[in-house]
Design a protein around this motif. Structure first.
Motif, PDB file in Angstrom:
ATOM      1  N   ALA A  97      13.120   8.551 -36.087  1.00  0.00           N
ATOM      2  CA  ALA A  97      13.019   9.810 -35.338  1.00  0.00           C
ATOM      3  C   ALA A  97      12.663   9.528 -33.872  1.00  0.00           C
ATOM      4  CB  ALA A  97      11.958  10.703 -35.979  1.00  0.00           C
ATOM      5  N   VAL A 111      10.965   9.541 -30.127  1.00  0.00           N
ATOM      6  CA  VAL A 111       9.671   9.754 -29.473  1.00  0.00           C
ATOM      7  C   VAL A 111       9.809  11.094 -28.740  1.00  0.00           C
ATOM      8  CG1 VAL A 111       8.127   8.916 -27.665  1.00  0.00           C
ATOM      9  CG2 VAL A 111       9.238   7.292 -29.220  1.00  0.00           C
ATOM     10  N   LEU A 158       7.048   1.800 -31.219  1.00  0.00           N
ATOM     11  CA  LEU A 158       7.284   2.567 -32.446  1.00  0.00           C
ATOM     12  C   LEU A 158       7.953   1.685 -33.504  1.00  0.00           C
ATOM     13  CD1 LEU A 158       7.482   5.116 -34.184  1.00  0.00           C
ATOM     14  CD2 LEU A 158       9.537   5.753 -32.885  1.00  0.00           C
ATOM     15  N   VAL A 184       0.783   8.883 -25.529  1.00  0.00           N
ATOM     16  CA  VAL A 184       1.892   9.289 -26.400  1.00  0.00           C
ATOM     17  C   VAL A 184       1.610   8.921 -27.865  1.00  0.00           C
ATOM     18  CG1 VAL A 184       4.290   8.682 -26.940  1.00  0.00           C
ATOM     19  CG2 VAL A 184       3.655   9.298 -24.612  1.00  0.00           C
ATOM     20  N   VAL A 186      10.551   4.558 -21.738  1.00  0.00           N
ATOM     21  CA  VAL A 186      11.078   4.958 -23.050  1.00  0.00           C
ATOM     22  C   VAL A 186      11.338   3.723 -23.901  1.00  0.00           C
ATOM     23  CG1 VAL A 186      12.969   6.123 -24.250  1.00  0.00           C
ATOM     24  CG2 VAL A 186      12.095   7.060 -22.110  1.00  0.00           C
ATOM     25  N   MET A 210      13.427   5.146 -17.949  1.00  0.00           N
ATOM     26  CA  MET A 210      14.146   4.421 -19.011  1.00  0.00           C
ATOM     27  C   MET A 210      13.286   3.266 -19.551  1.00  0.00           C
ATOM     28  SD  MET A 210      17.167   4.163 -20.627  1.00  0.00           S
ATOM     29  CE  MET A 210      18.432   3.057 -21.175  1.00  0.00           C
ATOM     30  N   ALA A 216      10.557  12.134 -21.109  1.00  0.00           N
ATOM     31  CA  ALA A 216      11.342  10.955 -20.695  1.00  0.00           C
ATOM     32  C   ALA A 216      12.350  10.562 -21.782  1.00  0.00           C
ATOM     33  CB  ALA A 216      10.411   9.789 -20.397  1.00  0.00           C
ATOM     34  N   SER A 217      11.934  10.620 -23.037  1.00  0.00           N
ATOM     35  CA  SER A 217      12.871  10.244 -24.111  1.00  0.00           C
ATOM     36  C   SER A 217      13.941  11.320 -24.274  1.00  0.00           C
ATOM     37  CB  SER A 217      12.132  10.016 -25.433  1.00  0.00           C
ATOM     38  OG  SER A 217      11.853  11.214 -26.081  1.00  0.00           O
ATOM     39  N   THR A 230       8.985  13.010 -26.071  1.00  0.00           N
ATOM     40  CA  THR A 230       8.489  13.142 -24.702  1.00  0.00           C
ATOM     41  C   THR A 230       9.629  13.607 -23.808  1.00  0.00           C
ATOM     42  OG1 THR A 230       9.072  10.879 -24.116  1.00  0.00           O
ATOM     43  CG2 THR A 230       6.853  11.224 -24.999  1.00  0.00           C
ATOM     44  N   VAL A 234      -0.878   9.838 -33.392  1.00  0.00           N
ATOM     45  CA  VAL A 234      -0.045   9.436 -34.535  1.00  0.00           C
ATOM     46  C   VAL A 234      -0.887   9.436 -35.819  1.00  0.00           C
ATOM     47  CG1 VAL A 234       1.150   7.471 -35.578  1.00  0.00           C
ATOM     48  CG2 VAL A 234       1.624   8.100 -33.209  1.00  0.00           C
ATOM     49  N   GLU A 293       9.625   3.015 -27.409  1.00  0.00           N
ATOM     50  CA  GLU A 293      10.511   2.831 -28.558  1.00  0.00           C
ATOM     51  C   GLU A 293      10.203   1.499 -29.249  1.00  0.00           C
ATOM     52  OE1 GLU A 293      14.903   4.092 -28.223  1.00  0.00           O
ATOM     53  OE2 GLU A 293      14.945   1.928 -27.978  1.00  0.00           O
ATOM     54  N   GLY A 339      17.268   7.530 -28.127  1.00  0.00           N
ATOM     55  CA  GLY A 339      16.924   6.112 -27.972  1.00  0.00           C
ATOM     56  C   GLY A 339      17.719   5.420 -26.890  1.00  0.00           C
ATOM     57  N   THR A 340      17.317   4.217 -26.592  1.00  0.00           N
ATOM     58  CA  THR A 340      17.877   3.516 -25.438  1.00  0.00           C
ATOM     59  C   THR A 340      19.157   2.745 -25.749  1.00  0.00           C
ATOM     60  OG1 THR A 340      16.445   1.630 -25.925  1.00  0.00           O
ATOM     61  CG2 THR A 340      15.623   3.231 -24.326  1.00  0.00           C
ATOM     62  N   LYS A 341      19.460   2.529 -27.004  1.00  0.00           N
ATOM     63  CA  LYS A 341      20.666   1.766 -27.353  1.00  0.00           C
ATOM     64  C   LYS A 341      21.885   2.692 -27.340  1.00  0.00           C
ATOM     65  CE  LYS A 341      21.103  -2.002 -28.418  1.00  0.00           C
ATOM     66  NZ  LYS A 341      21.529  -3.150 -27.535  1.00  0.00           N
ATOM     67  N   VAL A 370      16.758  10.465 -21.994  1.00  0.00           N
ATOM     68  CA  VAL A 370      17.592   9.390 -22.548  1.00  0.00           C
ATOM     69  C   VAL A 370      18.465   9.920 -23.689  1.00  0.00           C
ATOM     70  CG1 VAL A 370      17.539   7.140 -23.717  1.00  0.00           C
ATOM     71  CG2 VAL A 370      15.917   7.614 -21.868  1.00  0.00           C
ATOM     72  N   THR A 395       4.837  12.160 -36.212  1.00  0.00           N
ATOM     73  CA  THR A 395       5.605  12.188 -34.968  1.00  0.00           C
ATOM     74  C   THR A 395       4.845  11.438 -33.892  1.00  0.00           C
ATOM     75  OG1 THR A 395       4.645  14.328 -34.372  1.00  0.00           O
ATOM     76  CG2 THR A 395       6.803  14.362 -35.436  1.00  0.00           C
ATOM     77  N   VAL A 396       5.579  11.034 -32.877  1.00  0.00           N
ATOM     78  CA  VAL A 396       5.012  10.347 -31.720  1.00  0.00           C
ATOM     79  C   VAL A 396       5.394  11.155 -30.488  1.00  0.00           C
ATOM     80  CG1 VAL A 396       4.965   8.200 -30.386  1.00  0.00           C
ATOM     81  CG2 VAL A 396       5.418   8.122 -32.847  1.00  0.00           C
ATOM     82  N   GLY A 397       4.413  11.442 -29.644  1.00  0.00           N
ATOM     83  CA  GLY A 397       4.745  12.128 -28.396  1.00  0.00           C
ATOM     84  C   GLY A 397       3.970  13.409 -28.207  1.00  0.00           C
ATOM     85  N   ASP A 398       4.190  14.017 -27.063  1.00  0.00           N
ATOM     86  CA  ASP A 398       3.405  15.199 -26.709  1.00  0.00           C
ATOM     87  C   ASP A 398       4.217  16.488 -26.748  1.00  0.00           C
ATOM     88  OD1 ASP A 398       5.028  14.661 -24.594  1.00  0.00           O
ATOM     89  OD2 ASP A 398       3.422  14.226 -23.169  1.00  0.00           O
ATOM     90  N   ARG A 415      22.632   9.936 -24.724  1.00  0.00           N
ATOM     91  CA  ARG A 415      23.234   9.546 -26.012  1.00  0.00           C
ATOM     92  C   ARG A 415      24.159  10.663 -26.516  1.00  0.00           C
ATOM     93  NH1 ARG A 415      20.834   5.776 -24.540  1.00  0.00           N
ATOM     94  NH2 ARG A 415      22.887   5.677 -23.581  1.00  0.00           N
ATOM     95  N   VAL A 438      17.580   7.206 -34.245  1.00  0.00           N
ATOM     96  CA  VAL A 438      18.189   5.904 -33.947  1.00  0.00           C
ATOM     97  C   VAL A 438      18.739   5.351 -35.256  1.00  0.00           C
ATOM     98  CG1 VAL A 438      17.751   3.536 -33.186  1.00  0.00           C
ATOM     99  CG2 VAL A 438      16.618   5.456 -32.031  1.00  0.00           C
TER     100      VAL A 438
END
Lengths: 313, 304
Positions: free
Chosen positions: A127, A129, B11, B44, B4, B1, A133-134, A131, B48, B8, A79-81, A137, A163-166, A141, A109
């Motif tokens: 949980a 994502v 989600l 993406v 993402v 970023m 790109a994630s 991908t 779901v 996020e 995650g981005t945080k 990131v 789940t989310v993503g490919d 972390r 997260v």
């Protein structure tokens, strides 16, 4: 498959045998359980980051030479945080204070504010994502956490109902472990969850698991759970973690497969918070017998055989 | 970023915002159009599982609501007796405050409860609102008191704010009776036990499960609300149970706070002001001494 440069760190870790994850302050009492001949060979626990929170109980277990594993739920491993440096430092001090040989946590997260926090504020880990790109990131972390730790970090896939993503979870997790020189903690029940979400059934639960980088697996979890049927063609069953319930046959099936593929496995943790003591002991016995029969790590087998002999004495 | 962060955020929204989730589940193409979702994010989120998403969101809803409701068991119990009230309570989960610190989130939940009552979202009768408002004020004051006590300890330590041994006879003769720091008093229309009984023995730890499972009967609350009030003065004292220091600079200590409490018959606000630290128990007039003695023994009143 594994990056050879990381393995020495993981190979050097001690074999801990079959232990239990327990909660302090509720039954079964970790100190009393660990004192039994047939009790856990180590205690895994969750707690606030402040090292002194469990002062007396941890001191007692340490004086009894019971290995401890802090399994926090307060680090953002994706995650981005970002993780605040003082917050991670407090985790490091906690790990050091408890003498943990490694640190493990679900990749998820846990908090979204700037001060740090715990996954229960969000209900549970969120949980990642899945991908590319994630993943990039998440590498940031994990690297920022590892940079402050004195012990190896193990990454655990969190339980999911979707789940989310490919990307698949294990493909994504492997890449994260390899890019960050981390080990893996695999929870057999969480694997069942991911396999069901990926469209597999009780008949083919271990299909595709060879994508896991088995050389990096240091610890395994096994715990109770429940299967919930849903009216959805994509996911006919959902796995729900429930540590107070018995271990599902599907979970034992995955556990056996993993045992037979993880040469550097050091520890198996039976997660049994909220389980009656009378039920914990047979669960530990079952786990020990299966580890003794199935593990590829001779040192772990010797350790667990000794635990079985001690329990029977 | 940025991509993402966008995914996020989507989600998180689907996990906590029931209205957004319903639109997503019913027609995700329309949802993406309405929300201006980019092509990559659509791809993406395309696969779901609706059932899996609902299961995850339901687990989180129950966990987070249980946590939030702990500080307001009687208030949320009264608000949550009807389906409209249950929906109004969970609407808070879609607030951005859900992602803030525990203190900010609790404060925001209190504001949300206030708004729910003000706007009539819980379909409460006028009698029920009259019953609820002082109860809400008391629970909110306790939450604020706990937060202020924690903040005080973080700034200045816990000296004088923990409970010592019960006062000795000599001290009771020699020392003056005073209101301690972090002391609260408020008038409730009934004793807490009456309200708890009307709400199926509701307590902090079971408040949300009782609401979620529809265990609360509005007619029981209505009966209490319509009956003649029997006011009590509810006094509380915030005390520090334990402080666990942090070792890393910048991480606050863990401060465990609890509230001692007692109910006094009738409206005793004026009487409490008599405990101003100028008289010993012996020096108080007889009715005041009678009132104060058990409060001193229970450490709700201080000896200074």
């Amino acid at each position: 498959m594994a990056d050879a440069s990381v393995l020495p760190d993981l190979l050097a870790l001690p074999e801990l045998g079959v232990g239990a994850s327990l909660s302090f302050g509720v039954q079964p009492d970790p100190v009393a359980l660990a004192a039994r001949r047939d009790g856990p060979s180590f205690v895994e626990y969750a707690a606030p980051v402040q090292p002194g929170f469990l002062g007396g109980a941890l001191a007692r277990l340490k004086s009894d030479k019971v290995p401890l594993l802090y399994h926090p739920s307060c680090l953002n491993l994706c995650g981005t945080k970002a993780n605040p440096a003082p917050w991670v430092d407090e985790v490091r001090r906690h790990v050091q204070s408890a003498g943990c040989p490694w640190l493990a946590q679900d990749v998820g997260v846990c908090f979204t504010n700037d001060e740090g926090g715990y996954s229960n504020q969000l209900g549970y880990f969120i949980a990642p994502v899945l991908t590319q790109a994630s993943l990039d990131v998440a590498v940031d972390r994990v690297v920022e956490v590892k940079a402050q730790m004195d012990v190896p970090l193990l990454l655990e896939p969190p339980p999911v109902t979707f789940t989310v993503g490919d990307m698949g979870m294990f493909e994504w997790l492997n890449a994260l472990a390899q890019r960050t020189d981390s080990g893996l903690l695999i929870d057999a029940g969480h694997v069942v969850a991911h396999q069901l979400v990926a469209g597999r059934t009780s008949e083919n639960l271990t299909d595709g698991l060879d994508v896991i980088d088995f050389d990096r697996v240091v610890e395994m979890h096994i715990a109770g759970g429940a299967l919930r049927p849903v009216d959805d063609d994509d996911a006919p069953l959902l796995y729900l973690d429930a540590h107070d319930l018995p271990i599902l046959p599907e979970t034992w099936q995955v556990f056996r497969f993993l045992l037979e593929h993880t040469p550097h496995l050091k520890a198996v943790c039976v997660e049994c918070e909220g389980v009656l003591t009378d039920s914990v002991i047979p669960m530990l016995d079952q786990a020990r017998r299966r580890v003794s029969h199935g593990t590829l790590n001779a040192n772990l087998r010797d350790k667990v055989d000794a635990e079985l002999a001690r329990a029977a004495a | 970023m940025q991509q993402v962060a966008t995914q996020e955020a989507l989600l998180f929204r689907l996990l906590f915002d029931e209205e957004a989730r319903e639109r997503f589940v019913q027609n995700r193409g329309a949802f993406f159009d309405e929300e201006g979702v980019d092509d990559d994010t659509r791809r993406v989120f395309a696969q779901v599982s609706a059932a899996g998403l609902e299961a995850d969101a339901a687990y989180r809803r129950d966990y987070v609501m249980s946590t939030l409701c702990r500080a307001f068991p009687l208030t949320v119990g009264m608000v949550g007796t009807r389906p409209e009230g249950r929906r109004a309570l969970t609407a808070f989960l879609s607030s951005p405050s859900i992602f803030k610190s525990t203190r900010e989130r609790n404060d925001a939940f209190a504001v949300h409860l206030e708004r729910v009552v003000d706007l009539g979202s819980a379909a409460l009768t006028a009698d029920e609102v009259r019953l609820l408002l002082p109860v809400f004020a008391t629970e909110r004051a306790r939450l604020r008191n706990a937060a202020e006590l924690r903040a005080h300890v973080e700034r200045q330590g816990a000296a004088g704010l923990t409970l010592g041994p019960a006062p000795k006879t000599g001290d009771k003769k020699r020392l003056k009776v005073a209101l301690p720091p972090f002391f609260l008093a408020g008038v409730l229309p009934f004793g807490q036990r009456v309200l708890q009984n009307a709400l199926d023995d509701i307590r902090p730890e079971n408040a949300w499960p009782k609401i979620a499972h529809g265990h609360l009967a509005p007619e029981r609350v209505q009966t209490v609300a319509r009956s003649l009030h029997l006011p009590v003065t509810f006094v509380q004292r915030g005390v520090v149970r334990r402080v666990v220091s942090s070792q890393a600079p910048g991480v606050p200590p863990l401060v465990e706070v609890t509230h001692l409490s007692a109910e006094l018959p009738g409206q005793q606000g004026d009487v409490l002001q008599e405990f101003d630290g100028k008289r010993t128990l012996q020096e108080l007039p007889h009715p005041l001494k009678t009132l104060a003695t058990p409060l001193v023994d229970g450490q709700l009143l201080a000896l200074v």
